[in-house]
Design an enzyme around this catalytic site. Structure first.
Site, PDB file in Angstrom:
ATOM      1  N   ASP A 187     -20.838 -72.823 -40.572  1.00 11.00           N
ATOM      2  CA  ASP A 187     -20.038 -72.200 -39.517  1.00 11.00           C
ATOM      3  C   ASP A 187     -18.580 -72.173 -39.976  1.00 11.00           C
ATOM      4  OD1 ASP A 187     -18.548 -71.394 -37.380  1.00 11.00           O
ATOM      5  OD2 ASP A 187     -19.642 -72.576 -35.889  1.00 11.00           O
ATOM      6  N   HIS A 192     -11.909 -73.899 -36.247  1.00 11.96           N
ATOM      7  CA  HIS A 192     -12.125 -75.325 -36.493  1.00 11.96           C
ATOM      8  C   HIS A 192     -11.344 -75.866 -37.694  1.00 11.96           C
ATOM      9  CE1 HIS A 192     -15.262 -74.594 -33.614  1.00 11.96           C
ATOM     10  NE2 HIS A 192     -15.805 -73.702 -34.410  1.00 11.96           N
ATOM     11  N   ILE A 207     -10.195 -77.200 -33.030  1.00 12.63           N
ATOM     12  CA  ILE A 207     -11.134 -77.989 -32.236  1.00 12.63           C
ATOM     13  C   ILE A 207     -12.422 -78.181 -33.044  1.00 12.63           C
ATOM     14  CG2 ILE A 207     -10.160 -77.173 -30.057  1.00 12.63           C
ATOM     15  CD1 ILE A 207     -12.599 -75.348 -29.711  1.00 12.63           C
ATOM     16  N   GLY A 210     -18.766 -77.039 -31.512  1.00  7.15           N
ATOM     17  CA  GLY A 210     -19.655 -77.569 -30.486  1.00  7.15           C
ATOM     18  C   GLY A 210     -20.923 -78.141 -31.107  1.00  7.15           C
TER      19      GLY A 210
HETATM   20  C1  LIG Z   1     -25.208 -67.925 -32.936  1.00  9.43           C
HETATM   21  C2  LIG Z   1     -24.125 -68.921 -32.759  1.00  9.43           C
HETATM   22  C3  LIG Z   1     -22.827 -68.350 -32.266  1.00  9.43           C
HETATM   23  C4  LIG Z   1     -21.942 -69.404 -31.874  1.00  9.43           C
HETATM   24  C5  LIG Z   1     -20.574 -68.892 -31.623  1.00  9.43           C
HETATM   25  C6  LIG Z   1     -19.655 -70.022 -31.521  1.00  9.43           C
HETATM   26  C7  LIG Z   1     -19.076 -70.366 -32.858  1.00  9.43           C
HETATM   27  C8  LIG Z   1     -18.411 -71.736 -32.898  1.00  9.43           C
HETATM   28  O1  LIG Z   1     -17.723 -71.847 -34.137  1.00  9.43           O
HETATM   29  C9  LIG Z   1     -17.443 -71.856 -31.730  1.00  9.43           C
HETATM   30  C10 LIG Z   1     -17.379 -73.231 -31.226  1.00  9.43           C
HETATM   31  O2  LIG Z   1     -18.027 -74.138 -31.673  1.00  9.43           O
HETATM   32  S1  LIG Z   1     -16.316 -73.487 -29.899  1.00  9.43           S
HETATM   33  C11 LIG Z   1     -16.412 -75.237 -29.615  1.00  9.43           C
HETATM   34  C12 LIG Z   1     -17.478 -75.635 -28.659  1.00  9.43           C
HETATM   35  N1  LIG Z   1     -17.301 -75.104 -27.333  1.00  9.43           N
HETATM   36  C13 LIG Z   1     -16.308 -75.499 -26.532  1.00  9.43           C
HETATM   37  O3  LIG Z   1     -15.463 -76.293 -26.891  1.00  9.43           O
HETATM   38  C14 LIG Z   1     -16.283 -74.926 -25.130  1.00  9.43           C
HETATM   39  C15 LIG Z   1     -16.034 -76.018 -24.141  1.00  9.43           C
HETATM   40  N2  LIG Z   1     -16.096 -75.517 -22.780  1.00  9.43           N
HETATM   41  C16 LIG Z   1     -15.020 -75.003 -22.159  1.00  9.43           C
HETATM   42  O4  LIG Z   1     -13.903 -74.978 -22.703  1.00  9.43           O
HETATM   43  C17 LIG Z   1     -15.205 -74.461 -20.772  1.00  9.43           C
HETATM   44  O5  LIG Z   1     -16.358 -75.053 -20.208  1.00  9.43           O
HETATM   45  C18 LIG Z   1     -15.377 -72.907 -20.744  1.00  9.43           C
HETATM   46  C19 LIG Z   1     -14.057 -72.252 -21.204  1.00  9.43           C
HETATM   47  C20 LIG Z   1     -16.540 -72.470 -21.634  1.00  9.43           C
HETATM   48  C21 LIG Z   1     -15.670 -72.477 -19.319  1.00  9.43           C
HETATM   49  O6  LIG Z   1     -14.742 -73.040 -18.462  1.00  9.43           O
HETATM   50  P1  LIG Z   1     -14.199 -72.264 -17.191  1.00  9.43           P
HETATM   51  O7  LIG Z   1     -13.555 -70.980 -17.607  1.00  9.43           O
HETATM   52  O8  LIG Z   1     -13.382 -73.220 -16.407  1.00  9.43           O
HETATM   53  O9  LIG Z   1     -15.560 -71.890 -16.473  1.00  9.43           O
HETATM   54  P2  LIG Z   1     -15.920 -72.083 -14.947  1.00  9.43           P
HETATM   55  O10 LIG Z   1     -14.838 -71.472 -14.076  1.00  9.43           O
HETATM   56  O11 LIG Z   1     -16.313 -73.485 -14.705  1.00  9.43           O
HETATM   57  O12 LIG Z   1     -17.235 -71.198 -14.832  1.00  9.43           O
HETATM   58  C22 LIG Z   1     -17.183 -69.784 -14.869  1.00  9.43           C
HETATM   59  C23 LIG Z   1     -18.597 -69.257 -14.979  1.00  9.43           C
HETATM   60  O13 LIG Z   1     -19.078 -69.444 -16.316  1.00  9.43           O
HETATM   61  C24 LIG Z   1     -20.207 -70.332 -16.341  1.00  9.43           C
HETATM   62  N3  LIG Z   1     -19.988 -71.297 -17.432  1.00  9.43           N
HETATM   63  C25 LIG Z   1     -18.974 -72.179 -17.500  1.00  9.43           C
HETATM   64  N4  LIG Z   1     -19.056 -72.872 -18.652  1.00  9.43           N
HETATM   65  C26 LIG Z   1     -20.126 -72.420 -19.306  1.00  9.43           C
HETATM   66  C27 LIG Z   1     -20.704 -72.751 -20.538  1.00  9.43           C
HETATM   67  N5  LIG Z   1     -20.198 -73.721 -21.345  1.00  9.43           N
HETATM   68  N6  LIG Z   1     -21.809 -72.093 -20.935  1.00  9.43           N
HETATM   69  C28 LIG Z   1     -22.342 -71.133 -20.152  1.00  9.43           C
HETATM   70  N7  LIG Z   1     -21.829 -70.781 -18.925  1.00  9.43           N
HETATM   71  C29 LIG Z   1     -20.727 -71.411 -18.533  1.00  9.43           C
HETATM   72  C30 LIG Z   1     -20.201 -71.039 -15.020  1.00  9.43           C
HETATM   73  O14 LIG Z   1     -21.521 -71.391 -14.624  1.00  9.43           O
HETATM   74  C31 LIG Z   1     -19.571 -70.008 -14.095  1.00  9.43           C
HETATM   75  O15 LIG Z   1     -20.545 -69.064 -13.684  1.00  9.43           O
HETATM   76  P3  LIG Z   1     -21.084 -69.092 -12.175  1.00  9.43           P
HETATM   77  O16 LIG Z   1     -19.884 -68.965 -11.315  1.00  9.43           O
HETATM   78  O17 LIG Z   1     -22.028 -67.942 -12.100  1.00  9.43           O
HETATM   79  O18 LIG Z   1     -21.752 -70.419 -12.002  1.00  9.43           O
END
Ligand SMILES: CCCCCCC[C@@H](O)CC(=O)SCCNC(=O)CCNC(=O)[C@H](O)C(C)(C)COP(=O)(O)OP(=O)(O)OC[C@H]1O[C@@H](n2cnc3c(N)ncnc32)[C@H](O)[C@@H]1OP(=O)(O)O
Length: 284
Positions: A187, A192, A207, A210
């Site tokens: 990745d 990162h 960061i 994940g």
């Molecule tokens: C094939 C492989 C491809 C991979 C691609 C990725 C490549 C990698 O290199 C990238 C990474 O590793 S990134 C690092 C790992 N991930 C993170 O750090 C994300 C951490 N999470 C966040 O920051 C927030 O939860 C965040 C920002 C995700 C959401 O927070 P908020 O904006 O505050 O969301 P919220 O208001 O609580 O909810 C809004 C609606 O979205 C849904 N939701 C929230 N978090 C979710 C999540 N993590 N996954 C899926 N759905 C999610 C909520 O359910 C909500 O929807 P609804 O209102 O319908 O319930």
């Protein structure tokens, strides 16, 4: 619109050949902190080629990150990498992962959900070798700013932690250079590793992947409550609930249940800020 939902979900599955060997497995295990302490003989099952057992989360990097590359290049998907966060991951094992292999991955966009401020792309990858199905990966990609296209909102259920004290609480420190080591498994997202790119994406510094936290947590559970037996894991699902920085420590709370383990992971140095939520490991 950068995501053409109809085109993305109607596209035929893409076939990709995946190959891996013991060195890929060892590098992946080192990238999620295996081998420490170096005097611990139990760690040799993750690091020594003659005793190697493959942690099931290796499925997410087998073939050098082809799942990720394939997913982001699917027809109808054209998004800015700086807007992408990994939202969730599930791996289902159909049988234990061999130390070396050659397999075919069929991947497709299973759904695209509209969360208003974000879109969620759900990728499904089925992997099989000459002996039959090996594993299925479901990846949720959270794309900031791409919602609001009038699509289905999709599921929103949350899994609360059990209302009792965890059976085990373990901590796993990460190295400041953890992401630099982990990314060698495939990745290469600059989020990162490159401070300038991280700033562009809205973070003070790079960061951690994940999927690196995902692997660290699975290993902690296998080592503490599954007797180190990687082959007992039948599925592993999580939601990435918050960012985590290399060098921080994961606090992993473990609830042991019948045939499953429920887990949460938080960042020790940031007042237990959530990192992994809705996390369940099913096992035999
Ligand atoms: C094939 C492989 C491809 C991979 C691609 C990725 C490549 C990698 O290199 C990238 C990474 O590793 S990134 C690092 C790992 N991930 C993170 O750090 C994300 C951490 N999470 C966040 O920051 C927030 O939860 C965040 C920002 C995700 C959401 O927070 P908020 O904006 O505050 O969301 P919220 O208001 O609580 O909810 C809004 C609606 O979205 C849904 N939701 C929230 N978090 C979710 C999540 N993590 N996954 C899926 N759905 C999610 C909520 O359910 C909500 O929807 P609804 O209102 O319908 O319930």
């Amino acid at each position: 619109m950068p995501i053409d939902v109809a085109r993305a979900t109607a596209a035929e599955a893409r076939s990709t050949e995946l190959t891996w060997g013991h060195k890929d497995v060892q590098l992946y295990h080192l990238g999620i902190g295996a081998g420490l302490p170096a005097t611990d003989a139990d760690e040799l099952r993750y690091t020594l080629e003659s005793r190697l057992h493959v942690l099931p989360s290796f499925a997410t990097v087998a073939g050098g990150g082809m799942a990720m590359a394939g997913g982001m290049a699917a027809p109808g998907i054209d998004v800015d990498l700086a807007a992408v966060l990994h939202g969730g991951q599930r791996v289902e094992l159909h049988r234990p992962i061999p130390v070396s292999g050659r397999a075919v991955q069929k991947s497709r966009v299973a759904a695209v959900y509209d969360k208003g401020k974000a879109a969620i792309i759900v990728l499904r990858a089925d992997v099989a070798d000459a002996d039959g199905p090996l594993w299925t990966c479901d990846t949720q990609i959270y794309v900031r700013g791409e919602g609001g296209f009038g699509g289905e909102r999709g599921p929103s259920a949350r899994l609360d932690p059990p209302r009792r004290e965890p059976d085990r609480v373990v901590e796993r420190a990460t190295r400041p250079d953890q992401a630099l080591l982990y990314r060698l498994s495939g990745d290469w997202n600059p989020l990162h590793a490159d401070p300038e790119f991280a700033k562009l994406a809205g973070f003070d510094r790079p960061i951690l992947h994940g999927l690196c936290s995902y692997g660290i947590v699975l290993k902690a559970v296998v080592d503490t409550v599954l007797g180190g037996e990687v082959a007992r894991v039948t599925s592993y699902a999580t939601r990435f609930a918050g960012i985590f920085f290399p060098g921080e420590t994961l606090r992993i709370r473990i609830w042991v249940q019948e045939g499953r383990v429920q887990v949460s992971a938080t960042a020790v140095e940031r007042d237990d800020a959530p990192v992994l939520a809705d996390t369940v490991i099913q096992h035999s």
